[in-house]
Write a protein that holds these residues in place. Structure first.
Motif, PDB file in Angstrom:
ATOM      1  N   ASP A  18       0.853  -1.190   0.000  1.00  0.00           N
ATOM      2  CA  ASP A  18       0.000   0.000   0.000  1.00  0.00           C
ATOM      3  C   ASP A  18       0.884   1.233   0.000  1.00  0.00           C
ATOM      4  O   ASP A  18       1.469   1.569   1.023  1.00  0.00           O
ATOM      5  CB  ASP A  18      -0.881   0.032   1.257  1.00  0.00           C
ATOM      6  CG  ASP A  18      -2.102  -0.859   1.107  1.00  0.00           C
ATOM      7  OD1 ASP A  18      -2.505  -1.126  -0.038  1.00  0.00           O
ATOM      8  OD2 ASP A  18      -2.641  -1.258   2.143  1.00  0.00           O
ATOM      9  N   ALA A  19       1.008   1.894  -1.147  1.00  0.00           N
ATOM     10  CA  ALA A  19       1.799   3.122  -1.203  1.00  0.00           C
ATOM     11  C   ALA A  19       1.018   4.257  -0.554  1.00  0.00           C
ATOM     12  O   ALA A  19       1.564   5.067   0.192  1.00  0.00           O
ATOM     13  CB  ALA A  19       2.152   3.456  -2.640  1.00  0.00           C
ATOM     14  N   LEU A  20      -0.285   4.317  -0.847  1.00  0.00           N
ATOM     15  CA  LEU A  20      -1.164   5.306  -0.224  1.00  0.00           C
ATOM     16  C   LEU A  20      -2.406   4.578   0.260  1.00  0.00           C
ATOM     17  O   LEU A  20      -2.929   3.713  -0.454  1.00  0.00           O
ATOM     18  CB  LEU A  20      -1.591   6.384  -1.233  1.00  0.00           C
ATOM     19  CG  LEU A  20      -0.529   7.361  -1.715  1.00  0.00           C
ATOM     20  CD1 LEU A  20      -1.122   8.279  -2.791  1.00  0.00           C
ATOM     21  CD2 LEU A  20       0.024   8.200  -0.559  1.00  0.00           C
ATOM     22  N   PRO A  38       8.908  10.302   6.077  1.00  0.00           N
ATOM     23  CA  PRO A  38      10.022   9.376   5.864  1.00  0.00           C
ATOM     24  C   PRO A  38       9.993   8.723   4.486  1.00  0.00           C
ATOM     25  O   PRO A  38       8.969   8.731   3.805  1.00  0.00           O
ATOM     26  CB  PRO A  38       9.836   8.327   6.968  1.00  0.00           C
ATOM     27  CG  PRO A  38       8.411   8.436   7.379  1.00  0.00           C
ATOM     28  CD  PRO A  38       7.994   9.841   7.130  1.00  0.00           C
ATOM     29  N   SER A  39      11.125   8.153   4.120  1.00  0.00           N
ATOM     30  CA  SER A  39      11.245   7.432   2.867  1.00  0.00           C
ATOM     31  C   SER A  39      10.237   6.280   2.835  1.00  0.00           C
ATOM     32  O   SER A  39      10.021   5.610   3.834  1.00  0.00           O
ATOM     33  CB  SER A  39      12.683   6.909   2.763  1.00  0.00           C
ATOM     34  OG  SER A  39      12.842   6.211   1.578  1.00  0.00           O
ATOM     35  N   GLY A  40       9.581   6.114   1.696  1.00  0.00           N
ATOM     36  CA  GLY A  40       8.615   5.027   1.552  1.00  0.00           C
ATOM     37  C   GLY A  40       7.228   5.367   2.077  1.00  0.00           C
ATOM     38  O   GLY A  40       6.321   4.536   2.041  1.00  0.00           O
ATOM     39  N   GLY A  42       5.009   7.375   0.853  1.00  0.00           N
ATOM     40  CA  GLY A  42       3.995   7.583  -0.171  1.00  0.00           C
ATOM     41  C   GLY A  42       4.001   8.975  -0.787  1.00  0.00           C
ATOM     42  O   GLY A  42       3.114   9.318  -1.566  1.00  0.00           O
ATOM     43  N   LYS A  43       5.008   9.767  -0.488  1.00  0.00           N
ATOM     44  CA  LYS A  43       5.061  11.153  -0.974  1.00  0.00           C
ATOM     45  C   LYS A  43       5.088  11.217  -2.502  1.00  0.00           C
ATOM     46  O   LYS A  43       4.310  11.955  -3.112  1.00  0.00           O
ATOM     47  CB  LYS A  43       6.304  11.875  -0.411  1.00  0.00           C
ATOM     48  CG  LYS A  43       6.380  11.891   1.114  1.00  0.00           C
ATOM     49  CD  LYS A  43       7.598  12.658   1.615  1.00  0.00           C
ATOM     50  CE  LYS A  43       8.940  12.043   1.250  1.00  0.00           C
ATOM     51  NZ  LYS A  43       9.179  10.714   1.855  1.00  0.00           N
ATOM     52  N   SER A  44       6.010  10.457  -3.108  1.00  0.00           N
ATOM     53  CA  SER A  44       6.121  10.504  -4.575  1.00  0.00           C
ATOM     54  C   SER A  44       4.858   9.966  -5.232  1.00  0.00           C
ATOM     55  O   SER A  44       4.409  10.494  -6.251  1.00  0.00           O
ATOM     56  CB  SER A  44       7.310   9.674  -5.059  1.00  0.00           C
ATOM     57  OG  SER A  44       8.503  10.273  -4.639  1.00  0.00           O
ATOM     58  N   THR A  45       4.309   8.922  -4.647  1.00  0.00           N
ATOM     59  CA  THR A  45       3.079   8.349  -5.212  1.00  0.00           C
ATOM     60  C   THR A  45       1.961   9.387  -5.180  1.00  0.00           C
ATOM     61  O   THR A  45       1.220   9.537  -6.159  1.00  0.00           O
ATOM     62  CB  THR A  45       2.680   7.082  -4.430  1.00  0.00           C
ATOM     63  OG1 THR A  45       3.770   6.158  -4.479  1.00  0.00           O
ATOM     64  CG2 THR A  45       1.439   6.446  -5.028  1.00  0.00           C
TER      65      THR A  45
HETATM   66  P1  ADP Z   1       8.244   8.247  -0.738  1.00  0.00           P
HETATM   67  O1  ADP Z   1       8.167   9.175  -1.904  1.00  0.00           O
HETATM   68  O2  ADP Z   1       7.592   8.799   0.478  1.00  0.00           O
HETATM   69  O3  ADP Z   1       9.615   7.730  -0.465  1.00  0.00           O
HETATM   70  P2  ADP Z   1       6.912   6.388  -2.508  1.00  0.00           P
HETATM   71  O4  ADP Z   1       5.628   7.001  -2.891  1.00  0.00           O
HETATM   72  O5  ADP Z   1       8.037   6.443  -3.470  1.00  0.00           O
HETATM   73  O6  ADP Z   1       7.347   6.952  -1.095  1.00  0.00           O
HETATM   74  O7  ADP Z   1       6.664   4.873  -2.175  1.00  0.00           O
HETATM   75  C1  ADP Z   1       5.637   4.398  -1.277  1.00  0.00           C
HETATM   76  C2  ADP Z   1       5.676   2.866  -1.257  1.00  0.00           C
HETATM   77  O8  ADP Z   1       5.268   2.363  -2.522  1.00  0.00           O
HETATM   78  C3  ADP Z   1       7.048   2.279  -0.979  1.00  0.00           C
HETATM   79  O9  ADP Z   1       6.886   1.092  -0.239  1.00  0.00           O
HETATM   80  C4  ADP Z   1       7.554   1.985  -2.364  1.00  0.00           C
HETATM   81  O10 ADP Z   1       8.509   0.953  -2.342  1.00  0.00           O
HETATM   82  C5  ADP Z   1       6.293   1.588  -3.101  1.00  0.00           C
HETATM   83  N1  ADP Z   1       6.343   1.923  -4.548  1.00  0.00           N
HETATM   84  C6  ADP Z   1       6.418   3.153  -5.064  1.00  0.00           C
HETATM   85  N2  ADP Z   1       6.412   3.113  -6.424  1.00  0.00           N
HETATM   86  C7  ADP Z   1       6.349   1.795  -6.755  1.00  0.00           C
HETATM   87  C8  ADP Z   1       6.297   1.077  -7.988  1.00  0.00           C
HETATM   88  N3  ADP Z   1       6.303   1.711  -9.169  1.00  0.00           N
HETATM   89  N4  ADP Z   1       6.231  -0.269  -7.940  1.00  0.00           N
HETATM   90  C9  ADP Z   1       6.195  -0.912  -6.752  1.00  0.00           C
HETATM   91  N5  ADP Z   1       6.224  -0.313  -5.558  1.00  0.00           N
HETATM   92  C10 ADP Z   1       6.298   1.027  -5.549  1.00  0.00           C
END
Ligand code: ADP
Ligand code: ADP
Length: 225
Positions: A18-20, A38-40, A42-45
């Motif tokens: 679950d990213a978000l 923190p890293s992981g 869900g910010k980028s998602t």
């Molecule tokens: P943040 O930007 O906060 O570091 P992300 O949004 O990059 O977090 O990632 C949230 C979660 O979703 C993490 O566990 C990450 O590994 C997973 N994730 C992100 N993008 C993908 C993807 N394209 N495929 C599989 N898992 C993903």
């Protein structure tokens, strides 16, 4: 003021991850919002969902009141080209093109002619104090200069929103601050909204509002300036 972008109850899973889980966020016109956490988390998602790059499994993302999910792929990518600008951590400039050509590229992709695009790109570089490196290739400028060129490229189409995912992540703190100063000053002058992902408090300090993302959830308004 007017809500420009709104995510409501957004959930996104990548396979079992679950990213978000339940992310909600409003971005007003001209507002600079920092997504922290923190890293992981869900910010980028969340940024990718807001920008119409990733489709949420649940929940909605509205831009100017319109649900992005009802748009065709073509309409969504047109929207990204005309209304949104993007700055990433690295690797975004085309190495074979000069800085000027890199900045002109989004205009060319929007159908502008070469001469008009070059003129606007040159003006944009000058506005950011980068006129003297216009003719150099990305490999011939410093990391900080390259990232400022990326800011110029994100702003050259006069977008309503700039999405910046760890824009200072590859820079030392002085260059990072310069890039944030430039991005937020120009955005504020033009009334451009900025959605910024960062885990650095000193970078987030350039925003109007910080939103913490943790375990796929947003905690709105933990810090308001
Ligand atoms: P943040 O930007 O906060 O570091 P992300 O949004 O990059 O977090 O990632 C949230 C979660 O979703 C993490 O566990 C990450 O590994 C997973 N994730 C992100 N993008 C993908 C993807 N394209 N495929 C599989 N898992 C993903
Ligand atoms: P999945 O493959 O699991 O359905 P993707 O995120 O890869 O999820 O998206 C697949 C489809 O959804 C593609 O056709 C893509 O263009 C479209 N899409 C991408 N972003 C959005 C969005 N923000 N809203 C609605 N559809 C989207």
């Amino acid at each position: 003021s007017t809500v420009l972008l709104e995510a409501a109850g957004v959930r996104k899973a990548y396979g079992p991850t679950d990213a978000l889980t339940a992310a909600s966020l409003r971005v007003c016109a001209g507002e600079v919002v920092a997504l922290m956490g923190p890293s992981g988390a869900g910010k980028s998602t969340l940024l990718h969902c807001l920008a119409g790059i990733v489709r949420p499994d649940d929940g909605t993302v509205r831009y100017q009141g319109e649900d992005l999910a009802v748009l065709t792929d073509r309409a969504r990518s047109a929207l990204r080209r005309t209304d949104f600008g993007f700055v990433f951590q690295f690797g975004q400039l085309v190495p074979e093109l000069t800085c000027l050509e890199n900045v002109a590229l989004p205009l060319r992709l929007n159908g502008e002619r070469g001469r008009a695009s070059a003129k606007r790109a040159r003006e944009m570089l000058a506005e950011l104090g980068l006129a003297d490196i216009a003719g150099r290739r990305p490999g011939e400028v410093s990391g900080g200069q390259g990232q400022r060129v990326a800011v110029a490229r994100a702003l050259v189409t006069s977008p309503r929103v700039v999405f910046a995912d760890e824009p200072t992540g590859a820079l030392d703190s002085l260059n990072g601050e310069q890039v944030m100063q430039l991005l937020t000053t120009v955005a504020r002058e033009r009334g451009t909204a900025v959605v910024l992902v960062t885990h650095e408090p000193r970078v987030a300090a350039y925003s109007d509002r910080e939103v913490v993302v943790r375990d796929g959830r947003t905690r709105e308004l933990e810090v308001i300036r």
